[in-house]
Design an enzyme around this catalytic site. Sequence first.
Site, mmCIF file in Angstrom:
data_model
loop_
_atom_site.group_PDB
_atom_site.id
_atom_site.type_symbol
_atom_site.label_atom_id
_atom_site.label_comp_id
_atom_site.label_asym_id
_atom_site.label_seq_id
_atom_site.Cartn_x
_atom_site.Cartn_y
_atom_site.Cartn_z
ATOM 1 N N LYS A 1 63.800 40.022 -38.315
ATOM 2 C CA LYS A 1 62.979 40.425 -39.459
ATOM 3 C C LYS A 1 62.478 41.847 -39.214
ATOM 4 O O LYS A 1 61.865 42.134 -38.176
ATOM 5 C CB LYS A 1 61.795 39.447 -39.545
HETATM 6 O O1 G3P Z 1 56.585 35.290 -45.399
HETATM 7 C C1 G3P Z 1 55.573 36.237 -45.500
HETATM 8 C C2 G3P Z 1 54.272 35.566 -45.555
HETATM 9 O O2 G3P Z 1 53.980 34.986 -44.340
HETATM 10 C C3 G3P Z 1 53.115 36.400 -45.995
HETATM 11 O O3 G3P Z 1 52.282 35.521 -46.635
HETATM 12 O O4 G3P Z 1 50.197 34.707 -47.557
HETATM 13 O O5 G3P Z 1 50.183 36.403 -45.673
HETATM 14 O O6 G3P Z 1 50.869 37.065 -47.965
HETATM 15 P P1 G3P Z 1 50.800 35.944 -46.978
#
Ligand code: G3P
Length: 220
Positions: A85
Amino acid sequence: MEIYVDTANIEHIRHAAELGFITGVTTNPSLLAKEDPNVDIKQRILDIHKLVGGHLSVEVISTKKDGMLKEVDEILSWFPEATIKIPMIPEGLSAVRELSRQNIPTNVTLVFSPTQAIAAHNAGATYVSVFMGRLDDISQSSGEVIYDICEIWDVQEYDSQIIAASIRHPMHVIDAAKAGADIATVPYNVIMQMLKHPLTDKGLDAFLADYDKMQSKRNK
Ligand code: G3P
């Protein structure tokens, strides 16, 4: 649309894997730190890999191409099937180009716009992760952005896979599926919300109560 689980929590991954419809796991440094700031990252990644066995995205933390490529060597020495990633920054795209020449799968993360997505695809990304929740957080419609990106993929016949990420609730999963995303990577709590419906619970309670009634009549 495939469903991955977006977490580094071993118990959640164990349960998600048992559910039978999860085909991968995505992690990032924030998710790993949330579980335990002192976590042994290599061990945690190997534990996750053993549990799910399918796709596993592991994020680099360098912001320079050379540093990223060094990290990739290290991650691939842990397990060679890793998907790397890489953040959506110019140095990241350059690393993606290099890894694509070596047939190493990459997942370009922190994508928020169609032009970023096109650049990631053209650099050779295997997966492009579009962050939905964080767009909504700044009052930009994540539904429109994911729809535009999926439409571009259709028109251009791009073969990289679109991952809907930063999922906060089941409506994001539905929007991603309607737009045509290949994968949604979903936090454990949202996976459990996806499976819940009050009429399912009510219906099952009624079936079980009726069965019990039959049994007690038979035993009289
Ligand atoms: O896959 C990306 C994710 O983990 C980010 O999520 O909720 O931190 O925006 P969030």
